[in-house]
Design a protein around this motif. Structure first.
Motif, PDB file in Angstrom:
ATOM      1  N   GLU A 123       4.257 -10.348 -30.301  1.00 49.60           N
ATOM      2  CA  GLU A 123       3.884 -11.530 -29.529  1.00 49.60           C
ATOM      3  C   GLU A 123       2.972 -11.108 -28.384  1.00 49.60           C
ATOM      4  O   GLU A 123       3.208 -10.076 -27.739  1.00 49.60           O
ATOM      5  CB  GLU A 123       5.145 -12.211 -28.981  1.00 49.60           C
ATOM      6  CG  GLU A 123       4.869 -13.534 -28.284  1.00 49.60           C
ATOM      7  CD  GLU A 123       6.151 -14.199 -27.789  1.00 49.60           C
ATOM      8  OE1 GLU A 123       7.229 -13.558 -27.923  1.00 49.60           O
ATOM      9  OE2 GLU A 123       6.077 -15.319 -27.265  1.00 49.60           O
ATOM     10  N   TYR A 124       1.918 -11.877 -28.160  1.00 50.63           N
ATOM     11  CA  TYR A 124       1.032 -11.578 -27.029  1.00 50.63           C
ATOM     12  C   TYR A 124       0.611 -12.883 -26.355  1.00 50.63           C
ATOM     13  O   TYR A 124       0.702 -13.962 -26.951  1.00 50.63           O
ATOM     14  CB  TYR A 124      -0.202 -10.788 -27.485  1.00 50.63           C
ATOM     15  CG  TYR A 124      -1.188 -11.589 -28.302  1.00 50.63           C
ATOM     16  CD1 TYR A 124      -2.206 -12.332 -27.683  1.00 50.63           C
ATOM     17  CD2 TYR A 124      -1.115 -11.598 -29.692  1.00 50.63           C
ATOM     18  CE1 TYR A 124      -3.100 -13.074 -28.431  1.00 50.63           C
ATOM     19  CE2 TYR A 124      -2.017 -12.329 -30.445  1.00 50.63           C
ATOM     20  CZ  TYR A 124      -3.004 -13.065 -29.806  1.00 50.63           C
ATOM     21  OH  TYR A 124      -3.888 -13.814 -30.551  1.00 50.63           O
ATOM     22  N   HIS A 125       0.154 -12.734 -25.107  1.00 53.60           N
ATOM     23  CA  HIS A 125      -0.309 -13.910 -24.376  1.00 53.60           C
ATOM     24  C   HIS A 125      -1.400 -13.479 -23.395  1.00 53.60           C
ATOM     25  O   HIS A 125      -1.292 -12.429 -22.756  1.00 53.60           O
ATOM     26  CB  HIS A 125       0.857 -14.548 -23.596  1.00 53.60           C
ATOM     27  CG  HIS A 125       0.464 -15.805 -22.878  1.00 53.60           C
ATOM     28  ND1 HIS A 125       0.054 -15.814 -21.556  1.00 53.60           N
ATOM     29  CD2 HIS A 125       0.397 -17.082 -23.310  1.00 53.60           C
ATOM     30  CE1 HIS A 125      -0.234 -17.051 -21.206  1.00 53.60           C
ATOM     31  NE2 HIS A 125      -0.032 -17.847 -22.244  1.00 53.60           N
ATOM     32  N   ASP A 127      -3.105 -14.349 -20.014  1.00 53.27           N
ATOM     33  CA  ASP A 127      -2.933 -15.135 -18.797  1.00 53.27           C
ATOM     34  C   ASP A 127      -4.270 -15.561 -18.201  1.00 53.27           C
ATOM     35  O   ASP A 127      -4.394 -16.632 -17.593  1.00 53.27           O
ATOM     36  CB  ASP A 127      -2.162 -14.327 -17.747  1.00 53.27           C
ATOM     37  CG  ASP A 127      -0.778 -13.951 -18.223  1.00 53.27           C
ATOM     38  OD1 ASP A 127      -0.326 -12.831 -17.907  1.00 53.27           O
ATOM     39  OD2 ASP A 127      -0.133 -14.781 -18.906  1.00 53.27           O
ATOM     40  N   GLY A 141      -3.020 -10.074 -19.473  1.00 53.26           N
ATOM     41  CA  GLY A 141      -1.986 -10.673 -20.304  1.00 53.26           C
ATOM     42  C   GLY A 141      -0.872  -9.700 -20.591  1.00 53.26           C
ATOM     43  O   GLY A 141      -0.680  -8.715 -19.865  1.00 53.26           O
ATOM     44  N   CYS A 178      11.057 -14.734 -20.604  1.00 50.07           N
ATOM     45  CA  CYS A 178      11.206 -14.822 -22.060  1.00 50.07           C
ATOM     46  C   CYS A 178      12.557 -14.297 -22.536  1.00 50.07           C
ATOM     47  O   CYS A 178      12.770 -14.137 -23.740  1.00 50.07           O
ATOM     48  CB  CYS A 178      10.082 -14.049 -22.746  1.00 50.07           C
ATOM     49  SG  CYS A 178       8.431 -14.711 -22.408  1.00 50.07           S
ATOM     50  N   TYR A 218      -7.356 -11.459 -31.460  1.00 53.38           N
ATOM     51  CA  TYR A 218      -7.792 -12.607 -30.663  1.00 53.38           C
ATOM     52  C   TYR A 218      -9.286 -12.461 -30.405  1.00 53.38           C
ATOM     53  O   TYR A 218      -9.754 -11.393 -30.017  1.00 53.38           O
ATOM     54  CB  TYR A 218      -7.037 -12.673 -29.331  1.00 53.38           C
ATOM     55  CG  TYR A 218      -7.430 -13.849 -28.466  1.00 53.38           C
ATOM     56  CD1 TYR A 218      -6.860 -15.103 -28.663  1.00 53.38           C
ATOM     57  CD2 TYR A 218      -8.403 -13.708 -27.475  1.00 53.38           C
ATOM     58  CE1 TYR A 218      -7.229 -16.185 -27.876  1.00 53.38           C
ATOM     59  CE2 TYR A 218      -8.774 -14.786 -26.691  1.00 53.38           C
ATOM     60  CZ  TYR A 218      -8.191 -16.028 -26.897  1.00 53.38           C
ATOM     61  OH  TYR A 218      -8.571 -17.095 -26.122  1.00 53.38           O
TER      62      TYR A 218
END
Length: 805
Positions: A123-125, A127, A141, A178, A218
């Motif tokens: 999982e990555y995000h 920011d 991120g 999380c 991404y």
């Protein structure tokens, strides 16, 4: 269960604590009664579930305008050992039940569940993604892998490594938010990427997140970021009024339109030869606005010695009346009303009967020409004594307002033409050549121009390509320009045209249609049973060599070959122990020993002297064979007239393209086109899936005619490591022989494992020295550019994008 409403709006997987799949959501019936969950495998086996966690959902109450009172609509259901369920059942389904009836609220097949569980491991995000001060890119991120740590890499649009600074740091806030394990609070799951915009090549940047068993990517749209962060309103117009969107074809085309000054100069140019060009057009129920656009585009030509030959097979008099009304004074238009419609080939031949010109030019009845089309054709006739001429083209929308899909073509490329009619428009031919070839043949209707072009090119000695968009092909749904399925019969006619070509040339071949309509595959019959000598230099790296040899032994269907492994300066005892048993395990293999210092060219020349084969197949030790008929495919082509070298299609282990041919001048000297594109990518106008003549191929897998190899003196030993294969191809081409790439011989290439990187001053000095030598040796060819790669395409990007001036 009337008016039951529900939603599963959260799916999570915890691999670290019992492989638990969590489903979160809500439900509400009209009676606001609590219901039970039932999990069923394969439609009949009910599975035991723990009671769900229940909680309020004020958002749902607001959306439904409902007062739930003491009823809790929210739930979170835990399903342990989800990975085992995916193995045990073909499908699992979750139901809500009131004891009598049940309603399905969630369902997944085994494959869907496995895919979800695997993707959930990483999982990555992001920011923050922004451009600072119009010079710097900043990305922040976090990324978490449930089975280990995550590696982050940044790549340019072409797949090359991107020069940037990636720093990692702790993100306890993410771990807490999380509900991650305590371990993640001290793990460097956060990241920050900083880079100068000047270092980015292309419009996009690719971030790759690689975990223990899954990889995600991404795409950062740099061009979009720039636009979003530009000044708005008056200041935006002030600062950017002259800006053209990079890569925008219509903007590019505007910059390459014929200017008024150029048009005036062309109109006043006096050629030594001023041939009459007869433009041949069959008409049938042609929309009059389109015909008018076509005729006007011809009348605007800067070269005036033309004849427009129109043969009309329409059932009415509309065209005839239109011409009499609008063009009765235009003496250069020749028109004939046919008694009946004989089809496109017959009608075209009737138009040719009207032609008086020294050259014939084909054109469709609803397309248009650029004003300098005929001028450029006549210039090629004067400068190069051209007998066949073709140009670049694009497509124009039905209303004539938009241009798109430009086709920037190769210079004449017979192997490429056998795969697909890439020449198409404009096609002009000397009348004498056309008469020798014979005109259009009715049995090839649908591919009549393909067949005609083949026969003309077989007779012509001077075939010239003009790398300018001089033809606009109107795109409508009844045309193969837009809808290939609408003319399936045309593709079968095209297959027959290629087959007939081979018969005329005396080449035994079978022609098949491919999955791509209008693209064909030729299976060339091998003459005799020549021996192929496979030459593989090796230093240690026995695991790589073993994979190479074992895949060759298991998958190669051709039988008459030998393998020469050239030992050069190995240091590990295990390597020599491996060699001792090699011939016993692989009887075709001989081990030769090179005792001098490493020089790739010298090593291969040394082995070639001891090879028994009529053909030499130079092969890296870090490749794996994929296609069983790879040798037959390459050999069948290499046996063709004037062909000396054939190269294969190589992939990186991640199924992206490593080699699909080399373009001279790409990246300054020579580069691999479409490198890092997807294995499934057809490339620019099918370039990646077509057999074609090319300037050079890599010696990681290169089949060479042994006689030609010796005739040019083999590899130039002054190129110790780099450019030796490109130089060999250049020498072969210099003596009038051809290099061909085939996409049907496929291998994995685990590139540069053996040799390593250019990471020392000595290696870098040697590399620069070889660059200089290559540039000096082939200066004229580098200046001319690659004949098989359009000058309109970028030589800084390897993706066949537009070349920016």
């Amino acid at each position: 269960m009337e008016e039951l409403r529900f939603s599963i709006d959260e799916e999570k997987y915890d691999d670290r604590h019992g492989q638990v799949l969590s489903l979160g959501g809500w439900y509400a019936g009209s009676d606001r009664q609590e219901m039970s969950f039932c999990l069923v495998g394969d439609g009949n086996q009910e599975l035991v579930l723990a009671d769900p966690e229940r909680y309020e959902r004020p958002d749902v109450a607001q959306a439904l305008e409902a007062d739930f009172g003491e009823f809790l609509p929210g739930f979170r259901l835990r399903i342990p050992k989800a990975d085992q369920l995916a193995e045990q059942f073909q499908q699992i389904e979750l139901f809500l039940t009131d004891g009598e009836k049940r309603v399905s609220v969630w369902k997944k097949s085994a494959d869907e569940l496995k895919s979800f569980l695997n993707q959930s491991l990483l999982e990555y995000h992001l920011d923050r993604v922004e451009i600072l001060y119009d010079t710097m890119l900043e990305i922040q991120g976090w990324a978490v892998d449930q089975r280990g740590e995550t590696e982050i890499t940044a790549l340019n649009q072409d797949g090359s490594p991107f020069a940037c600074r990636i720093s990692r740091g702790r993100r306890p806030d993410v771990a807490e938010r999380c509900s991650l394990d305590e371990i993640y609070k001290n793990q460097e799951i956060g990241f920050r990427i900083s880079a100068s915009l000047d270092e980015i090549s292309g419009k996009k940047l690719l971030l790759k997140f690689t975990g223990s068993s899954v990889e995600k990517a991404y795409e950062v749209d740099i061009q979009k970021l720039r636009k979003e962060q530009r000044p708005k309103g008056f200041f935006n117009r002030l600062l950017n009024r002259q800006e053209n969107t990079q890569g925008d074809y219509e903007q590019w085309l505007k910059r390459h339109f014929l200017s008024r000054r150029q048009a005036w100069k062309q109109k006043h140019t006096s050629f030594d030869r001023k041939p009459l060009i007869s433009i041949v057009i069959p008409l049938y129920c042609t929309p009059l606005p389109y015909l008018k656009e076509l005729i006007e585009s011809v009348r605007k030509q800067t070269y005036g010695n033309w004849q427009l030959c129109l043969a009309d097979g329409s059932p009415d008099e509309n065209v005839h009346e239109f011409l009499k009304k609008n063009y009765r004074h235009e003496v250069r238009i020749s028109y004939k009303k046919l008694k009946s419609n004989g089809g496109i080939s017959v009608n075209t031949n009737k138009a040719m009967e009207l032609a008086r010109g020294e050259y014939l030019m084909l054109c469709d009845h609803d397309d248009t020409l650029e004003p300098d089309a005929l001028f450029e054709i006549v210039k090629a006739i004067n400068d190069q004594d051209a007998e066949v001429i073709y140009t670049d083209e694009d497509k124009v929308s039905m209303d004539g307002q938009h241009y798109f899909d430009p086709h920037f073509k190769s210079d004449f490329n017979l192997f490429r033409f056998r795969d697909n009619n890439y020449i198409c428009h404009i096609f002009a031919v000397k009348r004498q050549v056309a008469e020798q070839a014979g005109y259009f043949r009715k049995e090839f209707d649908g591919a009549q121009d393909f067949d005609f072009i083949f026969r003309c090119c077989e007779k012509a000695e001077k075939i010239i390509h003009i790398p300018r968009v001089l033809y606009h092909w109107r795109c409508h749904m009844d045309s193969t320009a837009a809808d290939p399925e609408s003319k399936a019969y045309a593709f079968e006619a095209g297959r027959k045209a290629v087959e007939e070509h081979y018969k005329r040339m005396g080449i035994p071949a079978k022609v098949e249609m491919t999955e791509r309509p209008g693209w064909y595959r030729s299976r060339l019959e091998i003459q005799g049973n020549p021996m192929i000598s496979v030459i593989i230099p090796n230093k240690d790296h026995t695991e790589d060599l073993e994979l190479c040899l074992s895949s060759m032994a298991k998958r190669t269907s051709y039988e008459n070959y030998e393998v020469l492994v050239v030992e050069n300066n190995s240091e590990e005892k295990e390597t020599f122990a491996y060699y001792e048993k090699l011939h016993e395990r692989y009887p075709r293999v001989r081990v030769l020993t090179w005792e001098k210092e490493f020089n790739y060219s010298s090593i291969n020349n040394f082995a070639a002297e001891q090879a028994k084969g009529e053909y030499l197949l130079f092969l890296n030790n870090d490749v794996e064979i994929l296609t069983p008929d790879w040798m037959e495919e390459m050999l069948g082509i290499c046996q063709q007239k004037e062909v000396s070298i054939v190269g294969a299609k190589l992939y990186y282990p991640d199924d992206t393209i490593q080699h699909a041919g080399v373009v001279l001048g790409l990246g300054g000297i020579a580069g691999h086109v479409m490198c890092r594109a997807s294995r499934e990518d057809a490339g620019y106008f099918g370039r990646m899936v077509s057999v074609q003549e090319i300037s050079a191929v890599t010696a990681a897998c290169m089949l060479v005619d042994a006689c030609d190899f010796r005739a040019v003196g083999g590899f130039d030993e002054s190129f110790r490591v780099a450019f030796n294969d490109i130089d060999l191809c250049m020498k072969i081409r210099d003596m009038g022989r051809k290099i061909v790439f085939t996409p049907y011989a496929e291998l994995y290439h685990y590139e540069s494992k053996s040799r390593g990187l250019e990471d020392t001053p000595e290696k870098q000095y040697r590399f620069e020295k070889e660059i200089t030598r290559f540039r000096e040796k082939w200066e004229d060819q580098l200046k001319k550019g690659d004949p098989y790669y359009s000058p309109n395409l970028s030589v800084t990007e390897g993706d066949c994008s537009l070349r920016e001036d």
